[in-house]
Motif scaffolding. Structure first.
Motif, short mmCIF file in Angstrom:
data_model
loop_
_atom_site.label_atom_id
_atom_site.label_comp_id
_atom_site.label_asym_id
_atom_site.label_seq_id
_atom_site.Cartn_x
_atom_site.Cartn_y
_atom_site.Cartn_z
N ASP A 62 -12.67 54.82 -11.34
CA ASP A 62 -12.29 54.18 -12.60
C ASP A 62 -11.81 55.21 -13.62
O ASP A 62 -10.80 55.00 -14.30
N GLU A 94 -11.69 44.59 -2.14
CA GLU A 94 -12.54 44.45 -3.34
C GLU A 94 -12.25 45.55 -4.35
O GLU A 94 -12.19 45.30 -5.56
N ALA A 97 -8.86 44.85 -6.07
CA ALA A 97 -8.97 43.73 -7.00
C ALA A 97 -9.66 44.18 -8.29
O ALA A 97 -9.24 43.81 -9.40
N HIS A 98 -10.71 44.97 -8.15
CA HIS A 98 -11.43 45.48 -9.33
C HIS A 98 -10.51 46.35 -10.20
O HIS A 98 -10.47 46.19 -11.43
N ARG A 100 -7.21 46.43 -10.35
CA ARG A 100 -6.13 45.66 -10.96
C ARG A 100 -6.64 44.85 -12.15
O ARG A 100 -5.97 44.75 -13.19
N ARG A 101 -7.83 44.27 -12.01
CA ARG A 101 -8.42 43.53 -13.13
C ARG A 101 -8.73 44.46 -14.30
O ARG A 101 -8.49 44.12 -15.47
N SER A 102 -9.25 45.61 -14.00
CA SER A 102 -9.73 46.52 -15.04
C SER A 102 -8.60 47.18 -15.81
O SER A 102 -8.73 47.45 -17.01
N GLY A 104 -5.01 46.33 -15.42
CA GLY A 104 -3.87 45.49 -15.71
C GLY A 104 -2.54 46.00 -15.20
O GLY A 104 -1.49 45.69 -15.78
N ARG A 105 -2.58 46.76 -14.12
CA ARG A 105 -1.33 47.23 -13.53
C ARG A 105 -1.48 47.31 -12.02
O ARG A 105 -2.61 47.40 -11.51
#
Length: 241
Positions: A62, A94, A97-98, A100-102, A104-105
């Protein structure tokens, strides 16, 4: 404007000396490439402790993505194929997906790029060569099979003391060794082993598509960013839209 056609971002293992020069060599005019080192402790490129370093990069991912996102790349590529093998198919999905959600790209993996490339080439039977340990190479084989590919040849490069000391010439010999008549294509896994200089020669000598983690990453990143310019001289994949 820097990157007036596209900005491509790559997350790179801390000791990997190969990704930057290979991505720079493949980038068309108007496309810029941007890099962020991931976090891992231990001896970079060593076969010993690879699983622990893989997990450490994942645990700090992250923060790595957050820093790379500051240059506003159109696409972010996790430039480490063995991360996908370490996670397995569900774990890889998983994680993406995390991220991309976090952030936004779009975020993709090197292995996901390989899957998309094999599908674009219409390949179902592939020979796999890798510079990893036998155990990690087997994980790669299982990961390909989990995505529906038949792995009809598979071996790891012998005599590796450090992946980052390997050469294009050794990558060439590995591809020749794993190829067989059943294989529709040869895939050289790993972003640390230099492959870009020998892909074209391998295709000419083997008479079939040859792709590596590096060529698949660049092809996928360009296409996802909307850049469809062929990049000749590095295998047929990079000439396809």
């Amino acid at each position: 404007m820097i990157g007036w056609r596209a900005r491509l971002g790559f997350l790179v293992p801390p000791g990997n000396p190969t990704v930057e020069p290979e991505m720079v060599a493949l980038a068309p005019p108007g496309v810029t490439v941007h890099f962020q080192r991931m976090v891992a402790r231990g001896v970079p490129g060593s076969l010993d402790g690879q699983a622990e370093r893989n997990q450490m990069m994942i645990d700090h991912l992250d923060a790595s993505v957050e820093l790379l996102a500051l240059v506003k790349p159109d696409i972010i590529v996790l430039a480490h194929t063995a991360t996908s093998y370490h996670l397995g198919r569900e774990g890889e999905a998983e994680l993406l997906a995390h991220l991309r959600r976090s952030f936004g790209r779009p975020v993709v993996t090197a292995f996901g790029s390989v899957v998309r490339a094999l599908e674009r080439l219409g390949i179902r039977r592939v020979a796999l060569g890798a510079p990893y340990s036998a155990e990690t190479t087997l994980q790669g084989k299982r990961h390909l099979e989990a995505h529906g590919f038949a792995v009809v040849g598979c071996d790891n490069l012998k005599g590796v003391t450090n992946i980052y000391d390997e050469t294009p010439e050794r990558a060439y010999r590995l591809a020749r060794a794993v190829d067989n008549a059943e294989a529709e294509a040869v895939f050289l896994s790993g972003t640390g082993m230099p492959t870009v200089p020998v892909i074209e020669a391998l295709e000419q000598d083997l008479g079939k598509p040859v792709l590596s983690s590096a060529t698949a990453m660049m092809w996928n990143a360009l296409r996802l960013a909307g850049v469809r310019q062929p990049v000749p001289g590095h295998g047929r994949l990079l000439t396809l839209d």
